[in-house]
Design an enzyme around this catalytic site. Sequence first.
Site, PDB file in Angstrom:
ATOM      1  CG  PHE A 282      -8.720   0.451   6.458  1.00 11.97           C
ATOM      2  CD1 PHE A 282      -7.599  -0.251   6.070  1.00 11.97           C
ATOM      3  CD2 PHE A 282      -8.546   1.542   7.306  1.00 11.97           C
ATOM      4  CE1 PHE A 282      -6.326   0.110   6.497  1.00 11.97           C
ATOM      5  CE2 PHE A 282      -7.281   1.917   7.746  1.00 11.97           C
ATOM      6  CZ  PHE A 282      -6.175   1.206   7.338  1.00 11.97           C
ATOM      7  CD  GLU A 283     -14.195  -4.489   2.766  1.00  8.42           C
ATOM      8  OE1 GLU A 283     -15.251  -4.421   3.440  1.00  8.42           O
ATOM      9  OE2 GLU A 283     -14.175  -4.416   1.520  1.00  8.42           O
ATOM     10  CB  THR A 284     -15.467  -2.259   9.714  1.00  6.71           C
ATOM     11  OG1 THR A 284     -14.599  -1.145   9.473  1.00  6.71           O
ATOM     12  CG2 THR A 284     -15.711  -2.389  11.202  1.00  6.71           C
TER      13      THR A 284
END
Length: 582
Positions: A282-284
Amino acid sequence: MPSPFLRAASAALVLAAIGGSASPLDAQQALPRTFQEENDFKAGPTPYEPLMKFWYELDRLSDEVSIRPLTRTLLDRPFTLVTIAREPIANPQDAIRSGKTIVLIANAVHGNEPAGKEASQLIARDLVFGDLKHVLDSAIVLIVPLINPDGGEVRRRTNEEGFDMNRDWLKLESQEIHAIVTQILNEWTPDIHVDTHHGGSAPYTLTWQGTLNPAADRQLREYPYRTVFPAIRRALQAEGYDGFDYSGAQTRDGVRGWGSTSVEARKHHVYTGLINSIGMLFETPSSSHRVRNGRVEAIPQPERYFHQVRGQVIGLRTVLQHAHAKRGEIRTLTNASRQRAIRAGANPTANDGVVVDYTLVSRGTEPVWMPSGPGQDVTYTLQNVPVWLKYDVVRTVPRARGYVLPASIAKVVPLLMEHGIQVHRFTAPTTLELEVYDALGVERREYFQGHYLQAVTGVEKKTESIAVPAGWYYISTAQAKGNLISYLLEPETDDNLITWNYTDNVLRVTPTNVEEAMQALLGDTDLNSLTPEQQAQLRTRAEAMMRQKQRVPMMRVVKPQPMSLLEVTSFNEFNRTRYYQP
């Protein structure tokens, strides 16, 4: 004065956490609030002390939460694992035998990428007291609150040694990644592993990637793209956000599109696929902009961190809800991937080749929000562009039944065992028919993570009868981690024992030309100090050096043969950087 939007959003998170609580406590008074909630998501990332204060308070309030110390960081901060389970789980075996989906959420391996550690607190509170309580009927949730406590405290990507720990999953040199592999992945064998980061491109609120390296089990690789990621995108869109695949806009061969980062096994979401877990990254993104009702709007700076955290919350909630709803399907998938790896090593077929070369290609043309313009003046338009998020196999080699290693590289044995790989030792001398590699060249590629990364530049493979003395080692690929074993021990993969210098004592870097070979033979001697005859002799020696081949110390067993073996067990166990503490 906090913005009305943030006040309402923060209140909504708190109400979600306490809604439906069966706790006899007055939830609004008793439940712990996060550092972000107390500071309206405007005080920067949560420091280590208030972060752990939240987790210990949640543990105090609920029998469903337990905290286990794993190790300590280089600056002596405790490194812990939080377990959240409906029935008491005394050990990993209880968790595995429960049949429940085991989900690991590991946060902030990069200390300056903290949104996941914030979101995990809100998720945990919902699991214990809020509207995610039902998830614990079918799932056991493991949370590493913060992988990089030392880096996180000073908002730094690296650990105290200056290394990126998300490149440490093969060599296990950091105390923290070593603890995760040996004490969580090996013992709990999570079905799902989520690693939370900051990255990707606005206007997407969350971007994601599964295991894309084609050396991993195909069904595991396909599963999140078929089921979980579409559900996350729908959940984001339901709240006025949007999400897409990691990482961002790229230009390849003059064509602009959307593309992936590299997928070496040293990275967590590739490594987890190789050990039969459903790995998710997961990359924000920055949240400078977001999609709202089909258009892109700018987000004021004070509100951006809330949106980053909220994106992670939505992603994690969706994963956990899926883990609950598809409990049997997920465990069947991960169990089957382990059995496929064992069978492939026990009886290799043409379909079980080891991937040693692959290439990034487009999976098709898709509508993507593409950025244009500089800095603060960036704009986004929805364009149909190629999406480079597929890796095609270029070359494979037949899978070996196992590998014979000489005692000269015995230093690899502890590493293999720390990865949960079974190692045997020959108890009597024997002669085996083995496939052997001769390296045509060995090159030093770059300095990275405290290593000069190395690779063979070509090999010749042949079959020989090899006299194997007692004391050499045998690693069978008929193990659940057979894909990882093959990746580590095949000399032509892009991330193996040669890469990380485990064979430097038997494989020397070869010169790229005769002049370089002459200089290597000369050492500090000046070439001009030699007579013409001496220079000619030196050139002859250098040319011979250039033609010399080197035997790669990993030798392949390709057919069943009698072997007298005894399993290797650790003489003792220790933490690599632990010392006596007064």
